[in-house]
Scaffold this active site. Sequence first.
Site, mmCIF file in Angstrom:
data_model
loop_
_atom_site.group_PDB
_atom_site.id
_atom_site.type_symbol
_atom_site.label_atom_id
_atom_site.label_comp_id
_atom_site.label_asym_id
_atom_site.label_seq_id
_atom_site.Cartn_x
_atom_site.Cartn_y
_atom_site.Cartn_z
ATOM 1 N N GLN A 43 0.829 -1.197 0.000
ATOM 2 C CA GLN A 43 0.000 0.000 0.000
ATOM 3 C C GLN A 43 0.867 1.252 0.000
ATOM 4 O OE1 GLN A 43 -2.920 -0.711 -0.566
ATOM 5 N NE2 GLN A 43 -3.677 1.367 -0.671
ATOM 6 N N HIS B 28 2.242 3.079 -3.221
ATOM 7 C CA HIS B 28 1.390 3.811 -4.174
ATOM 8 C C HIS B 28 1.826 5.269 -4.314
ATOM 9 C CE1 HIS B 28 -1.710 1.289 -5.817
ATOM 10 N NE2 HIS B 28 -1.888 0.700 -4.657
ATOM 11 N N GLU C 285 -9.907 1.608 3.827
ATOM 12 C CA GLU C 285 -10.258 1.201 2.465
ATOM 13 C C GLU C 285 -10.045 -0.312 2.340
ATOM 14 O OE1 GLU C 285 -7.587 2.786 -0.418
ATOM 15 O OE2 GLU C 285 -8.813 2.181 -2.142
ATOM 16 N N HIS C 286 -8.848 -0.765 2.740
ATOM 17 C CA HIS C 286 -8.532 -2.194 2.758
ATOM 18 C C HIS C 286 -8.306 -2.620 4.198
ATOM 19 C CE1 HIS C 286 -6.778 -0.454 -0.980
ATOM 20 N NE2 HIS C 286 -7.285 -1.530 -1.562
ATOM 21 N N ASP D 68 -6.661 -6.599 -5.446
ATOM 22 C CA ASP D 68 -6.379 -5.495 -6.363
ATOM 23 C C ASP D 68 -6.471 -5.943 -7.816
ATOM 24 O OD1 ASP D 68 -5.923 -3.693 -4.376
ATOM 25 O OD2 ASP D 68 -3.738 -3.854 -4.425
ATOM 26 N N HIS E 178 -53.493 18.690 -4.486
ATOM 27 C CA HIS E 178 -53.229 17.267 -4.267
ATOM 28 C C HIS E 178 -54.509 16.577 -3.786
ATOM 29 C CE1 HIS E 178 -49.005 18.403 -4.507
ATOM 30 N NE2 HIS E 178 -48.623 17.144 -4.328
#
Lengths: 428, 428
Positions: free
Chosen positions: A252, A255, A320-321, A354, A413
């Site tokens: 991770q 990145h 996220e993960h 991934d 209405h």
Amino acid sequence: MKKMKASQFAVDRQFEYGTPEQNETVQAVIRDVQERKDAALLEWTEKFDRVRIDQLKVSQKQIDDAYGQVDEAFLNSLRKAMQNIRVFHEKQKRSSWMDLQPDGTMLGQVMRPLKRVGVYVPGGKAAYPSSVLMNVIPAQVAGVEEIVMVTPPASGGVAGIHPAILVAANELGIREIYGVGGAQAIAALAYGTETIQPVDKICGPGNIFVALAKRYVYGAVAIDSIAGPTDIVVFADGKANPEYVAADMLSQAEHDEMASAILVTDSQQLAQQVEEQLEQQLSRLQRREIAQASLDKNGAILIADSLEEGMQAVNRIAPEHLELMVEEPLRWLGRVENAGAIFMGPYSSEPVGDYFAGPNHILPTNGTARFSSPLNVDDFMKKSSVIYFTKEALLENGEHITRLAYSEGLEAHAKAIEVRLRKEGNQE
Amino acid sequence: MKKMKASQFAVDRQFEYGTPEQNETVQAVIRDVQERKDAALLEWTEKFDRVRIDQLKVSQKQIDDAYGQVDEAFLNSLRKAMQNIRVFHEKQKRSSWMDLQPDGTMLGQVMRPLKRVGVYVPGGKAAYPSSVLMNVIPAQVAGVEEIVMVTPPASGGVAGIHPAILVAANELGIREIYGVGGAQAIAALAYGTETIQPVDKICGPGNIFVALAKRYVYGAVAIDSIAGPTDIVVFADGKANPEYVAADMLSQAEHDEMASAILVTDSQQLAQQVEEQLEQQLSRLQRREIAQASLDKNGAILIADSLEEGMQAVNRIAPEHLELMVEEPLRWLGRVENAGAIFMGPYSSEPVGDYFAGPNHILPTNGTARFSSPLNVDDFMKKSSVIYFTKEALLENGEHITRLAYSEGLEAHAKAIEVRLRKEGNQE
């Protein structure tokens, strides 16, 4: 890298609203594309991407040429991944339904695919064909008829685009690819130009200009989300393999410098071993500068008094993960409140998800797993409610409806019901 | 009111991005609430709502008092509606699922409710308790534990709030109600104050300041949508009852001057009769000024050469409400591509859905039915992917994963797999 008690870890969310100048630029670009359309696209591309292009659309010839630049083994692995992703997303697809009442009334929900979707694929030196698969396949499974790709052109590549991107798109049957990026591409997708027809939804990540442009056009079209920096939390007990934990954290951290990798554990010993492993493995990485910077800025080892306390920190972070690298991962699955994707046990390393297993790798970042979901087939479908009321049902319930309408001061209405009650009631 | 050929009708969408001044005000208010929290809420309330309040939270005593100001028949109708809405939304609820492979691999999708949701209820003279039901019930069915309501205080009412709103909230079991509105309320829900804990998602419509504030905080929290003006299309053949068609168009036109009511028909005769009916019925309406202004500005009668051509216009418009007032409505249901809610046949007048039948009345406006859906239970749930890979699966597929990772230049991703292949492969 921070090392601290899990209970004391304060989550710091970073939201990118851009500088006033960036916002002004984006709005100027969008307005210009709305007014001058294709001509504006070409000019902004020359200005921002420093590429002069004479046609926006990538030709089939160019796409075919791209195949000459990728090898057979890559293509084979890509196709395997494609198939897995498709099989998983097929399971997300839902049917329309209806519910019939004894009085003949029918209520239901119709599911339909969006008609036209635009996928933004970032440019730059690295190309991510896996993201092309992850964006496009859920849309295709949903039944979206028209999927169009935009990506900023560069010098080099095929038509300025990385061949792996073109090959991935072609494997998926995408025929409409435009070499245009940035806020100008988002404006073209939202409002249309002579060459690019407008879409119903825009997906895919990009730089700050792309993010601001998506925020701006949101409402005129749908957007997937505003992506933030990527992150992982590894939740591990003393039996976890420190080599695996560290390797997954680094996968991770590599990145970008904004990425975050956090270990949450109840074991001081594991914490120590992971620290050592991180150092060792980092030294062997070519991308070590990025990974090191990411760990320094956003990495953390959080020591919890118990796994229960550790799980509270996980849920505050809303990763996220999330890897559950504990002896009995199933025992913890139900305790996870917030996570984009959950990887269970020692063999479910994050890159499995991934690239290959099937679930989507486009996941809620920056703590948004508290309220959002992995990209999925629902994101490319819309629902319509269906109401079929019988005369009997109307006569039976009309009075409730008029009463509620009058209570809100909405006279017309009430009258729309009364005109029917008068007419149909009299006929009985 | 426009009367023209359906094929020539150009859809005009109105998007509210606010003036630069409005945007600046909203950002200033939000920043102030982030910094000074409750104190800022009280000051902005005094400034914008011209009410000085000393406590934000509405007390249970005040809620109980509100019951003294509504009548029993209203309460009975409200409860009936509540039950229908709950039954319909229960059918939307979905389960987590998992998929097991022969090699022991498990892939799945976990569904979980959001934890805390904020509902914005507009103030003003008219109160819409039906919207309280429509916002809250899907969240409750989803399983949201904490639902909080905010609404701007005025002079009068109970604690400055319309008693019908307080009663509706109490019937639903909402105990956390704050008398605060505008951009300051949105900021409080997004970022939290001493009194108001932050939420995961903000729902409900409001004025331009509320809409801009929602757009701004989007990302830090989820929002439902940016609501536009309301609209209806009646799709009718020559056999439709013109009295009903006109009454239903007026029930939409009475909302406000921006509302739009459109008839699409293949029958010149019906068009003529509906025009006459509109005129007659308008003259008897107390809200005729609003309805007349709406029809003048945004009303239209579109004559199509055939119902097929008429349906094309309907799909271009992508109405919020669509009535199929044709002899065989089911024949047309499958041809509808874009519509929030579809009302079939002569007895399914729009107010049936607004108040009572069960489907949600919070629907995609302004043509957004092309890509969005009625408010529903999914809007209050989030998904997590689950990946459990076995050792066998990893050994079998590891090479594909590393190949794809290397192709994207993500070395540490590949290494996270390789470290396992090396170790586990050797053990075999």
